[in-house]
Scaffold this motif. Sequence first.
Motif, PDB file in Angstrom:
ATOM      1  N   THR A   1      -6.291   5.726  -3.549  1.00  0.00           N
ATOM      2  CA  THR A   1      -5.528   4.238  -3.805  1.00  0.00           C
ATOM      3  C   THR A   1      -5.119   3.203  -2.603  1.00  0.00           C
TER       4      THR A   1
ATOM      5  N   GLY B   1      -0.075  -5.486  -5.402  1.00  0.00           N
ATOM      6  CA  GLY B   1       0.150  -3.923  -5.428  1.00  0.00           C
ATOM      7  C   GLY B   1       1.690  -3.929  -5.376  1.00  0.00           C
TER       8      GLY B   1
ATOM      9  N   GLY C   1      -8.934   2.353  -0.956  1.00  0.00           N
ATOM     10  CA  GLY C   1      -9.744   1.180  -2.007  1.00  0.00           C
ATOM     11  C   GLY C   1      -8.746  -0.064  -2.027  1.00  0.00           C
ATOM     12  N   VAL C   2      -7.647  -0.212  -1.691  1.00  0.00           N
ATOM     13  CA  VAL C   2      -6.561  -1.342  -1.247  1.00  0.00           C
ATOM     14  C   VAL C   2      -7.093  -2.178   0.635  1.00  0.00           C
TER      15      VAL C   2
ATOM     16  N   VAL D   1       1.423   5.986  -7.255  1.00  0.00           N
ATOM     17  CA  VAL D   1       0.083   6.864  -7.853  1.00  0.00           C
ATOM     18  C   VAL D   1       0.617   8.551  -7.753  1.00  0.00           C
TER      19      VAL D   1
ATOM     20  N   ILE E   1       0.518  -1.098   0.216  1.00  0.00           N
ATOM     21  CA  ILE E   1       0.096   0.404  -0.140  1.00  0.00           C
ATOM     22  C   ILE E   1       1.043   1.191  -0.130  1.00  0.00           C
TER      23      ILE E   1
ATOM     24  N   THR F   1      -1.065   4.474   3.640  1.00  0.00           N
ATOM     25  CA  THR F   1      -1.185   6.199   2.985  1.00  0.00           C
ATOM     26  C   THR F   1      -0.555   6.834   2.688  1.00  0.00           C
TER      27      THR F   1
ATOM     28  N   LEU G   1       1.619  -4.164  -8.734  1.00  0.00           N
ATOM     29  CA  LEU G   1       1.186  -2.692  -9.642  1.00  0.00           C
ATOM     30  C   LEU G   1       2.331  -1.877  -9.441  1.00  0.00           C
TER      31      LEU G   1
ATOM     32  N   LEU H   1       1.860   2.025  -3.341  1.00  0.00           N
ATOM     33  CA  LEU H   1       1.114   1.393  -4.696  1.00  0.00           C
ATOM     34  C   LEU H   1       0.821   3.248  -4.163  1.00  0.00           C
ATOM     35  N   VAL H   2       0.615   3.823  -3.266  1.00  0.00           N
ATOM     36  CA  VAL H   2       0.177   5.032  -3.008  1.00  0.00           C
ATOM     37  C   VAL H   2       1.671   5.996  -3.618  1.00  0.00           C
TER      38      VAL H   2
ATOM     39  N   ALA I   1      -5.408  11.639  -5.194  1.00  0.00           N
ATOM     40  CA  ALA I   1      -5.779   9.972  -5.974  1.00  0.00           C
ATOM     41  C   ALA I   1      -4.872   8.719  -5.120  1.00  0.00           C
ATOM     42  N   ALA I   2      -3.541   9.569  -4.342  1.00  0.00           N
ATOM     43  CA  ALA I   2      -3.282   8.534  -3.559  1.00  0.00           C
ATOM     44  C   ALA I   2      -4.253   8.036  -2.167  1.00  0.00           C
TER      45      ALA I   2
END
Length: 756
Positions: free
Chosen positions: A118, A148, A121-122, A94, A87, A244, A151, A90-91, A114-115
């Motif tokens: 995201t 993740g 969302g996970v 993004v 996470i 995040t 991604l 990925l954050v 957006a971060a």
Amino acid sequence: MSTIAASPTARPAPARLPLQLVGGWEVGLLVFMVVLYLIGVYINPGFFGTTDAFSAVLRDTARFGVMAVGMTFVIVNKELDLSVGSILGLVATVFSIFYAPSHLDLGIGWAVFAAVLTGLGVGLVNGLLVTRLKVPAFIATLTMLFIGRGLVLGLTGGKTIAYERKSVEDPWFFAMGETNGFGFNNQILIFLGLTVIGAVLLAKTRTGYETYAVGGNEQAASYAGIPAKWVRMRAYLFSALTATLAGLMNVAQDKGITSQYGQGAELIVIAAVIVGGASIAGGRGRVIGACMGAALVVLIDKVLREGVPIVRIVDVAGIKMEVQAYAQLPPGAVPAFLGLILLGAVLIEPWAIKGGGAARIWARLRGRPAPPAADRGEAAIVGAQTRGAATDARGMGAKGLRAFLARRDAAAIILAVVLWSIGFALRPDFWGSLDNSFNLLLAFTEIALVSIGLTYVIANGDVDLSVGSVLAFSGAIAAFLMKEFGADPAVAVAMAILGGTLCGVVNGALTVRFGLPAFVATLGTFYIARGLGAWLVAGRQLSGFPESYNLMGRNLFEVLDYMGAAPGPGLMLAIAKAVSVQTIFMALLAVVAGLFLARTVWGQMVYAVGGNERAARYAGINTSAVRFWSLVFSAFCASLAGVIYVAYFRSFNPSAGSLRELDGIAAVIIGGGSIFGGYGTVLGAMAGAAAITLIRSLLSLQIILPDGSSFVMPQHWMNVFIGVILIGAVIGDIWIRQERILARWFGRRGREGAPA
């Protein structure tokens, strides 16, 4: 009844902090950290003797500590979140894609939005998988970890994204990663503020009380009117939100990202919470302790990484010169130590506290009789697990095709055939060739060997997350002995198998003797074995092994040719060039293991333990021995795969075996095994391994388009596809096989359409 009046001269009891916020455990952590820091000052005064070291430890603690706040809610809730590192990565990815001038080049507000979206969302996906779809927490979050990570690799293309010049336009955000006027990083302030909020929220609010109640006894909490599913979902959202924030803190400091962001962070965070006094069994833990645990883990990491200052003598043209240097631990040592810390922290409760181990040692030191061991009541808390009896009953009276379709492994066999047919239809000129068949069998062999051992473990109701690392560890032993000591290949193979199998002994002992959940024990071994493998080869790639060893990874023709018995042109030559030595060995092991599981008393005991451990114990089955030897056999199979890996590639890379635990678990589940235990066949696991191998090959297949151009799926996305396949297989097992959701739905539709 007489009463005693309080003396007017009596002094009031001294004020004490509420035990829900802080207690003796945190005091012990503080003392230990002070001692450890003084040790760091002694061995490396040039670093630890300055205020910069203290500031660096707190700065690095800030990010892990922030994640530890959210993880505390998850672990107190009797869950686990292995996805926090992914996470974070990925954050950060993004945010960077939205913000960087080399990509979308949007404003800071859109990037932050957006971060955050995201990350949440996970967390929402994790919560839904665990609470609504009934996927075990470690499987759900392990899969999201790999998805993740895939991604991150796919979105970044494995490259660095930087935006240092643009960051000056938004100083209010990037000030998070800067040093303030008081001389310390602003991330420390964020960490301290979130620690206070999290501690009060968990200890002094209804949210915290509900979390403790659900973690202590979910069924009783539900009877008391607590919405247990929402409490568990909320914990995953908290964990994702803190991960995040940690990701945003990282990009604020670095003003860019790499594709390795967040890798391994989940181990540090989980270890921090457990070291901080939380119980892996749920119902106990404090945020302040978890944050102090994060500081302790980071401090240990710093002490291990910084090294000891030394003076080396260098000979330059006959002149001896003194050069200042640092003696540091080799690559892999730090992950191995962190894995040991995790296991040690988790063992404190079942062995030292509940098991009375500390009390027995203290009594022995004083020469007094040991206190009686506490009754843990393990049998009383094990519920019935056997499911799917209706499906088995329908298959018992069937014959022919109906009997085959009633088998749990039938879908995997059909899927493997369909996937091979798709590959042949897309590239008939290449797919059926000897070279492709040989490569497919080689890739299949490695996954299949791991899956054979995992079949026993999963049918037993456990899971082994360490098989990929055991593969790397055994391969490192073989490569190291042959390269550095010139050991005979037979000796190297024997020692490699012994070393890998010993990892299984450790897994079995931790799970059976010390009562750890199998996924926690094997998670610790996952990091220890991989760290030891990298440590053994000093992070290098080794090659140049004897040809007699390399022949284990070659096709049958090369072996026969080496022995002077190569076949002439014809069918035998084609077969010899398509089949490898390792494939033959794997097939023999699969046949023996399959018959042993399906046709012997021990195999039936494996199914019995996985189906209902309490009933199996009452029936006189030694459930501890069954679980122990299943984990040992799994490690044995993984060590064989490691030996073959080195022979096939004629070299060893410390990254060997990456994601093989994911492939193996997916293969067993696709092949009809149940993550809850009680089911699974070696034939089904082989079919599942074939399906995984074919999917990987199809995703890397060069497809010729009608205009003559070609297309290949980007390989950075491979982890995403395999992760989705695994979670799909687990959900299918739970809802299609176990809950029979489709049968119930079609049955209801049939009843609704029937005439009154």
